[in-house]
Motif scaffolding. Structure first.
Motif, short mmCIF file in Angstrom:
data_model
loop_
_atom_site.label_atom_id
_atom_site.label_comp_id
_atom_site.label_asym_id
_atom_site.label_seq_id
_atom_site.Cartn_x
_atom_site.Cartn_y
_atom_site.Cartn_z
N ALA A 127 0.85 -1.19 0.00
CA ALA A 127 0.00 0.00 0.00
C ALA A 127 0.88 1.24 0.00
N PRO A 128 0.45 2.35 -0.63
CA PRO A 128 1.27 3.56 -0.69
C PRO A 128 1.51 4.17 0.68
N ALA A 129 2.72 4.71 0.86
CA ALA A 129 3.09 5.29 2.16
C ALA A 129 4.22 6.28 1.98
N ILE A 130 4.39 7.12 3.00
CA ILE A 130 5.53 8.03 3.08
C ILE A 130 6.42 7.52 4.22
N ILE A 131 7.69 7.30 3.93
CA ILE A 131 8.63 6.82 4.95
C ILE A 131 9.57 7.95 5.32
N ARG A 132 9.60 8.28 6.59
CA ARG A 132 10.45 9.36 7.09
C ARG A 132 11.56 8.78 7.96
N PRO A 133 12.80 8.77 7.46
CA PRO A 133 13.90 8.22 8.25
C PRO A 133 14.15 9.03 9.52
N LEU A 134 14.35 8.35 10.63
CA LEU A 134 14.74 8.97 11.89
C LEU A 134 16.22 8.72 12.16
N SER A 135 16.74 7.65 11.59
CA SER A 135 18.17 7.30 11.65
C SER A 135 18.40 6.28 10.55
N GLU A 136 19.58 5.69 10.52
CA GLU A 136 19.85 4.67 9.51
C GLU A 136 18.99 3.43 9.71
N THR A 137 18.50 3.22 10.93
CA THR A 137 17.78 1.97 11.24
C THR A 137 16.39 2.18 11.80
N GLU A 138 15.92 3.42 11.89
CA GLU A 138 14.57 3.68 12.41
C GLU A 138 13.85 4.67 11.50
N ALA A 139 12.53 4.52 11.45
CA ALA A 139 11.73 5.40 10.60
C ALA A 139 10.30 5.45 11.10
N GLU A 140 9.59 6.45 10.62
CA GLU A 140 8.16 6.57 10.85
C GLU A 140 7.49 6.41 9.50
N VAL A 141 6.55 5.48 9.43
CA VAL A 141 5.86 5.19 8.18
C VAL A 141 4.44 5.74 8.26
N ASP A 142 4.10 6.65 7.36
CA ASP A 142 2.75 7.22 7.29
C ASP A 142 2.00 6.55 6.14
N LEU A 143 0.95 5.84 6.47
CA LEU A 143 0.13 5.17 5.46
C LEU A 143 -0.86 6.15 4.85
N LEU A 144 -0.94 6.17 3.54
CA LEU A 144 -1.88 7.08 2.89
C LEU A 144 -3.31 6.64 3.14
N THR A 145 -3.51 5.35 3.30
CA THR A 145 -4.81 4.81 3.69
C THR A 145 -4.61 3.99 4.95
N PRO A 146 -5.32 4.31 6.04
CA PRO A 146 -5.12 3.57 7.30
C PRO A 146 -5.37 2.07 7.11
N GLU A 147 -4.60 1.27 7.84
CA GLU A 147 -4.77 -0.18 7.80
C GLU A 147 -5.22 -0.68 9.16
N GLU A 148 -5.90 -1.81 9.15
CA GLU A 148 -6.41 -2.40 10.38
C GLU A 148 -5.53 -3.57 10.83
N GLY A 149 -5.44 -3.76 12.13
CA GLY A 149 -4.74 -4.91 12.66
C GLY A 149 -3.24 -4.84 12.60
N VAL A 150 -2.67 -3.65 12.53
CA VAL A 150 -1.21 -3.50 12.55
C VAL A 150 -0.70 -3.89 13.93
N SER A 151 0.29 -4.78 13.97
CA SER A 151 0.72 -5.32 15.25
C SER A 151 2.23 -5.25 15.42
N PRO A 152 2.71 -4.90 16.62
CA PRO A 152 4.14 -4.99 16.92
C PRO A 152 4.63 -6.42 16.68
N GLY A 153 5.84 -6.54 16.18
CA GLY A 153 6.40 -7.85 15.89
C GLY A 153 6.27 -8.26 14.44
N GLN A 154 5.36 -7.61 13.70
CA GLN A 154 5.24 -7.86 12.27
C GLN A 154 6.28 -7.05 11.51
#
Length: 379
Positions: free
Chosen positions: A330-357
């Motif tokens: 699905a389309p998204a904007i990925i904003r790097p916070l460091s070389e190994t971390e980021a914040e992903v903004d989904l253009l369309t919200p998704e259901e059931g997003v879970s830590p560990g996936q």
């Protein structure tokens, strides 16, 4: 052009007979076909199968990868095609690198993907080093994914068959590993083609069913495995609504995952309720309406980046992301916070997003896999 033209010129400037290839053989039809095709083309093939857990438990589980039956099947294929085959005892590595984390992640309220960790920490790390020790020029696997030539080196691309594509499970493959790996099945359009190749070589596994479950989880019963590994893990607790009202009791947080609707045992309500949060410390399962599952911002860490430019070379990337193996990108904007971390903004919200996936990154157009990372905390 692919580095591995079908079905195999492996990209080395020497005859096949002088090119040693270690094939990771699970005992299934896919890796068996890879080994058979390479052997038929004259490559110096060495088959390796990993013993990942106790044979007694494995034999009780039909359709599981790397079980005792599968080791036997891999050996039969090697005998049929006339190349050497070895079984390596990786039980302790697998337990330490995959199974223990799987259990601990579930206890922490996450939904882990152990097949990714197995590829990352066992097959593409430990086994790959073993292949080098055996003097192999490369290691080949039966994964459905493509390795193509790009301007900056080898690139990872989705398989030609979208139904069989395994890119979600291979996002953590590093550039160095990709340079050494080969995926000869990635260009095939259907599983029927693979089985036809197996039949052509007379392989005893030509009609063997595909494995469906995690190899060490009998019948998909995660909770039973976790209870065995971590006695006392299934302590009972309360089911709460989002306002903190007690709706019922449960028999262990490990029996629930984000987005779950069935099996809550709290009927008679005006609207269907879903698991929206797990609090293992308080032993609470929090439920709410389906709308409460919608997630737009996803924190990701442990990122493995496969793009040409550095990940932090720009403030944001327009990509497609896959948050579960069964869902399309699905389309998204990925904003790097460091070389190994980021914040992903989904253009369309998704259901059931879970830590560990996993959150896997794809080029917005085309088939290229640009890496990915792990969803690491609650919504």
């Amino acid at each position: 052009m692919p580095f591995d033209p079908p079905l195999n010129s492996l990209g080395f400037s020497k005859p096949p007979a002088q090119t040693r290839v270690v094939v990771a053989m699970s005992g299934g039809v896919d890796s068996s076909v890879v080994a058979a095709e390479l052997a038929a083309e004259g490559y110096d093939v060495v088959g390796v199968t990993l013993q990942l857990y106790d044979h007694g438990a494995a034999l009780a589980k039909k359709g599981a990868c790397c079980a005792g039956r599968d080791i036997h099947d891999a050996r039969r294929v090697a005998e049929t095609m006339g190349f050497p085959h070895y079984v390596l005892d990786y039980e302790s590595r697998f337990r330490d690198s995959v199974i223990d984390e799987f259990a601990d992640a579930y206890l922490a309220g996450a939904t882990p993907v152990p097949c990714i960790r197995c590829n990352e920490r066992v097959k593409f790390r430990d086994l790959l080093e073993t292949a080098r020790d055996l003097g192999a020029d490369c290691m080949a696997t039966g994964h459905y994914i493509q390795r193509l030539a790009g301007e900056s080196g080898a690139e990872l691309h989705r398989a030609a068959d979208p139904v069989r594509d395994q890119s979600y499970f291979l996002f953590s493959t590093t550039p160095e590993q990709l340079d050494y790996l080969r995926f000869p099945l990635g260009h095939l359009r259907t599983k029927a083609e693979t089985r036809a190749l197996a039949a052509r070589h007379g392989l005893p596994v030509a009609d063997k069913p595909d494995s469906q479950d995690i190899c060490f989880v009998p019948d998909g019963n995660y909770a039973a495995v976790i209870e065995k590994l971590r006695p006392g893990a299934a302590d009972p607790g309360e089911i709460l609504d989002m306002q903190g009202q007690v709706l019922g009791q449960h028999d262990g947080v490990i029996h629930y995952t984000i987005g779950q609707r069935r099996g809550l045992g709290i009927g008679g309500l005006a609207e269907p309720l879903y698991v929206v949060k797990l609090d293992p410390d308080a032993r609470h399962v929090i439920v709410g309406p389906k709308t409460a599952l919608a997630t737009r911002t996803v924190p990701v860490r442990e990122i493995n980046w496969l793009g040409d430019a550095p990940f932090t070379s720009q403030p944001e990337w327009e990509m497609s992301v896959k948050l579960r193996s069964t869902r399309p990108p699905a389309p998204a904007i990925i904003r790097p916070l460091s070389e190994t971390e980021a914040e992903v903004d989904l253009l369309t919200p998704e259901e059931g997003v879970s830590p560990g996936q996993a959150c896997v990154f794809y080029a917005p157009e085309g088939s290229r896999v640009l890496g990915g990372g792990w969803i690491w905390k609650g919504r």
